[in-house]
Design an enzyme around this catalytic site. Structure first.
Site, mmCIF file in Angstrom:
data_model
loop_
_atom_site.group_PDB
_atom_site.id
_atom_site.type_symbol
_atom_site.label_atom_id
_atom_site.label_comp_id
_atom_site.label_asym_id
_atom_site.label_seq_id
_atom_site.Cartn_x
_atom_site.Cartn_y
_atom_site.Cartn_z
ATOM 1 N N CYS A 72 -0.365 -6.296 16.134
ATOM 2 C CA CYS A 72 1.008 -5.776 16.266
ATOM 3 C C CYS A 72 1.986 -6.908 16.523
ATOM 4 C CB CYS A 72 1.138 -4.815 17.446
ATOM 5 S SG CYS A 72 0.087 -3.390 17.383
ATOM 6 N N HIS A 82 -5.170 -1.444 15.273
ATOM 7 C CA HIS A 82 -5.878 -2.580 14.675
ATOM 8 C C HIS A 82 -7.345 -2.681 15.082
ATOM 9 C CE1 HIS A 82 -1.603 -3.618 14.277
ATOM 10 N NE2 HIS A 82 -2.016 -4.036 13.103
ATOM 11 N N HIS A 131 0.822 -1.204 0.000
ATOM 12 C CA HIS A 131 0.000 0.000 0.000
ATOM 13 C C HIS A 131 0.859 1.259 0.000
ATOM 14 C CE1 HIS A 131 0.520 0.755 4.291
ATOM 15 N NE2 HIS A 131 0.290 -0.526 4.498
ATOM 16 N N LYS A 176 -7.206 8.408 8.928
ATOM 17 C CA LYS A 176 -6.384 7.232 8.629
ATOM 18 C C LYS A 176 -7.025 6.443 7.489
ATOM 19 C CE LYS A 176 -4.846 3.303 11.287
ATOM 20 N NZ LYS A 176 -3.467 3.181 11.626
ATOM 21 N N CYS A 184 -1.362 -7.594 21.561
ATOM 22 C CA CYS A 184 -2.167 -7.291 20.368
ATOM 23 C C CYS A 184 -1.744 -8.255 19.262
ATOM 24 C CB CYS A 184 -1.982 -5.850 19.904
ATOM 25 S SG CYS A 184 -2.728 -5.599 18.267
ATOM 26 N N CYS A 225 -6.452 -1.986 20.725
ATOM 27 C CA CYS A 225 -5.300 -1.466 19.979
ATOM 28 C C CYS A 225 -5.776 -0.415 18.983
ATOM 29 C CB CYS A 225 -4.594 -2.593 19.235
ATOM 30 S SG CYS A 225 -3.373 -1.949 18.077
ATOM 31 N N HIS A 261 3.792 1.791 2.385
ATOM 32 C CA HIS A 261 5.039 1.087 2.068
ATOM 33 C C HIS A 261 5.862 1.875 1.049
ATOM 34 C CE1 HIS A 261 2.518 -2.697 3.029
ATOM 35 N NE2 HIS A 261 3.204 -2.350 4.094
ATOM 36 N N LYS A 321 -9.762 0.068 5.510
ATOM 37 C CA LYS A 321 -10.673 -0.662 4.636
ATOM 38 C C LYS A 321 -12.122 -0.366 5.003
ATOM 39 C CE LYS A 321 -7.673 -4.445 3.365
ATOM 40 N NZ LYS A 321 -7.063 -5.539 4.066
HETATM 41 N N1 MSP Z 1 7.297 -5.825 9.303
HETATM 42 C C1 MSP Z 1 7.361 -4.626 10.054
HETATM 43 C C2 MSP Z 1 8.665 -3.885 9.837
HETATM 44 C C3 MSP Z 1 9.886 -4.658 10.187
HETATM 45 S S1 MSP Z 1 11.326 -3.723 9.880
HETATM 46 C C4 MSP Z 1 12.535 -4.623 10.553
HETATM 47 C C5 MSP Z 1 6.220 -3.683 9.667
HETATM 48 N N2 MSP Z 1 5.655 -3.897 8.490
HETATM 49 S S2 MSP Z 1 4.459 -3.028 7.903
HETATM 50 O O1 MSP Z 1 4.113 -3.646 6.656
HETATM 51 O O2 MSP Z 1 3.424 -2.878 8.848
HETATM 52 O O3 MSP Z 1 5.045 -1.579 7.639
HETATM 53 C C6 MSP Z 1 6.129 -1.363 6.758
HETATM 54 C C7 MSP Z 1 6.455 0.111 6.631
HETATM 55 O O4 MSP Z 1 5.343 0.798 6.080
HETATM 56 C C8 MSP Z 1 6.760 0.796 7.963
HETATM 57 O O5 MSP Z 1 7.827 1.705 7.818
HETATM 58 C C9 MSP Z 1 5.492 1.545 8.266
HETATM 59 O O6 MSP Z 1 5.674 2.672 9.072
HETATM 60 C C10 MSP Z 1 5.066 1.951 6.868
HETATM 61 N N3 MSP Z 1 3.653 2.281 6.840
HETATM 62 C C11 MSP Z 1 2.607 1.444 7.008
HETATM 63 N N4 MSP Z 1 1.455 2.187 6.919
HETATM 64 C C12 MSP Z 1 1.725 3.489 6.705
HETATM 65 C C13 MSP Z 1 0.992 4.650 6.368
HETATM 66 N N5 MSP Z 1 -0.327 4.694 6.334
HETATM 67 N N6 MSP Z 1 1.685 5.775 6.045
HETATM 68 C C14 MSP Z 1 3.055 5.780 5.969
HETATM 69 N N7 MSP Z 1 3.757 4.709 6.269
HETATM 70 C C15 MSP Z 1 3.171 3.596 6.857
HETATM 71 O O7 MSP Z 1 5.930 -2.788 10.428
#
Ligand code: MSP
Length: 506
Positions: free
Chosen positions: A128, A147, A19, A296, A125, A144, A22, A299
């Site tokens: 998380c 979530h 998304h 935020k 959680c 949480c 990422h 879905k």
């Molecule tokens: N798997 C862990 C990270 C492990 S790093 C050793 C994780 N994964 S995640 O898929 O939830 O998030 C991955 C990255 O995407 C993180 O840097 C997270 O902050 C970022 N984002 C997830 N949702 C986001 C937004 N809505 N906006 C900006 N970045 C966010 O956490």
């Protein structure tokens, strides 16, 4: 061995589609990497996927696959996504890679002096995949906030990591600027956590509660908690411990993460590194979150934006532009289709695309496509470089746009089309016109150079048009106008492609 540049990104869970959040990690790292590569530096850029843990295992069950089969399929979406973003990573790590798994077990063994066994009871959680403190559970009314799921009370045998014993060393590293958290307000946020003292954390779970993970060496009944496994990726991917080339890259220059995982990267990861006798990363760049319409993305609200839809409709550089300029690098940002399309049409299509077309049209018309000699970049780009250095990429792009707007204004002021009219009567105007156009071309070349880390395809296209002293025709239109979410002010039906100006504005 000499140290080369190294930048890392958080590795996402693969239990959903990639998304917009990422994308931010990758984009920020890519801009930094391209900027430094353009300076002749070698940059290693890690990306990867976090494939263990209950989240991924649960998805596998839903899909009727084994966890391994599921992650083998789903991690590909992330690789494809990074490629679609035009991101030039150099190394990709999957936490299910055999080398990663054996290195994590080695790391665990090296950390044994800081590991002890105990029973843990607390609020957990599932989303998380972590326990929260009683204080936090209470403050969130038992649910949480990320979530929207109630915490569950868990009691189980765990191995613990003596995180508490690292509090002072982490603080000292921050004080000495050996480890920096950017922006400062995030560092301060984290420092207040240090002030209350870090608590020991559970780093394994019984196999019956967590089966999909790295087994704890020497104890078949326990599996490593996903964060110890995941955080290690930053060094296993560069060869730690068995391939000595990791020493050329570690410590990382920058580790890019989102604000929700600051704590893991500012406390647990540095503590692990200190325990391993390794230096801390130089900087932790913490970006904010992207919401949609002030809330935020979720879905249930139905405001989740598919990044591929943006790329398919507006091109990868359109995507990269908005997310690097209109989402502040170091703070929260917002995306709506209307805001995005307005920025695209106004800033990319009008201010930049039309400017290039206009200059091309004038050189073609008045000088038969010959630019002439003596093109030079004249604009002071200090503000841009300062912003790049401060990791405020949005401000760097603001600085480029100041130049773009002033070139547009300059052309309006000097009116080359008026100068051209005097060519037959006033002998000086030929030279004057040439100077104006040289200035315009020189500025555009400089703009292209500054845009390279942000919009590499566009920058290369502009560079090519003006290369070699003559205009090389450009196939198509830079940033054709789009009215998929806003109305065309010039009437309807909305044209999908803006007519390219054939002649300079009169
Ligand atoms: N798997 C862990 C990270 C492990 S790093 C050793 C994780 N994964 S995640 O898929 O939830 O998030 C991955 C990255 O995407 C993180 O840097 C997270 O902050 C970022 N984002 C997830 N949702 C986001 C937004 N809505 N906006 C900006 N970045 C966010 O956490």
């Amino acid at each position: 061995m000499s140290k080369k540049l190294y930048i890392t990104t958080a590795i996402p869970y693969v239990n959903g589609k990639p998304h917009i959040g990422h994308a931010l990690d990758y984009l920020i790292a890519d801009i930094w990497a391209r900027y430094h590569r353009a300076n002749g530096q070698e940059v290693k850029f890690q990306a990867g996927t976090d494939e263990h843990g209950n989240k991924n295992a649960a998805k596998a069950v839903e899909a009727g696959l084994t966890p391994q089969q599921y992650v083998d399929q789903s991690h590909v979406n992330f690789k494809d996504f990074i490629t679609a973003l035009g991101v030039q990573y150099t190394d990709f790590v999957r936490t299910t890679d055999a080398h990663h798994v054996s290195s994590v077990q080695y790391i665990w063994q090296k950390l044994l002096p800081y590991i002890y066994k105990g029973t843990y009871e607390g609020w957990y959680c599932n989303g998380c995949e972590s326990f929260v403190t009683d204080k936090e559970a209470q403050a969130n009314n038992g649910v949480c906030p990320d979530h929207q799921q109630p915490y569950t009370r868990l009691s189980e045998d765990n191995y613990y990591f003596k995180l508490s014993s690292f509090t002072e060393q982490i603080r000292a590293a921050l004080d000495a600027h050996k480890f920096e958290i950017v922006p400062k307000f995030r560092e301060n946020e984290f420092r207040s956590l240090l002030d209350s003292g870090l608590q020991d954390i559970s780093i394994s779970r019984p196999k019956k509660s967590l089966s999909w993970g790295v087994p704890v060496p020497g104890d078949d009944s326990q599996v490593m908690y996903v964060w110890i496994d995941a955080l290690s990726n930053y060094i296993t991917v560069i060869g730690y411990p068995d391939d000595p080339t990791w020493q050329e890259y570690w410590p990382a220059d920058i580790q890019v993460v989102g604000k929700d995982i600051l704590r893991f990267h500012a406390a647990i990861w540095p503590a692990m590194l200190i325990g391993l006798d390794l230096p801390l990363p130089k900087k932790l760049l913490v970006h904010g979150h992207i919401g949609s319409g002030g809330v935020k993305m979720s879905k249930s609200i139905g405001n989740v934006v598919d990044p591929m839809e943006v790329i398919e409709n507006y091109g990868v550089d359109g995507f990269r532009y908005y997310f690097s300029r209109h989402i502040p690098t170091l703070d929260d940002g917002d995306f709506t289709w209307e805001k995005f399309e307005t920025a695209y049409n106004t800033e990319l299509s009008n201010e930049l695309g039309n400017l290039v077309q206009r200059v091309v049209a004038m050189v073609n018309r008045y000088q038969a496509g010959v630019i002439g000699e003596g093109v030079k970049a004249e604009h002071d780009s200090q503000a841009y470089h300062d912003a790049m250095h401060d990791l405020e990429f949005n401000k760097a792009l603001d600085a480029v746009w100041v130049t773009i707007r002033s070139l547009n204004q300059y052309l309006e002021d000097v009116k080359p089309w008026e100068v051209a009219k005097r060519k037959d009567t006033d002998p000086d105007s030929v030279g004057h016109l040439e100077e104006i156009l040289l200035h315009a071309v020189g500025t555009l070349q400089q703009i292209a150079e500054l845009l390279t880390p942000f919009m590499p395809t566009t920058a290369a296209a502009i560079t090519k048009i003006f290369e070699g002293g003559v205009i090389t025709p450009y196939e198509g239109v830079l940033f054709p106008k789009k009215y998929l979410h806003t109305t065309d002010p010039h009437g309807s039906p909305a044209p999908v492609v803006a007519p390219a100006p054939q002649q300079p504005a009169q």
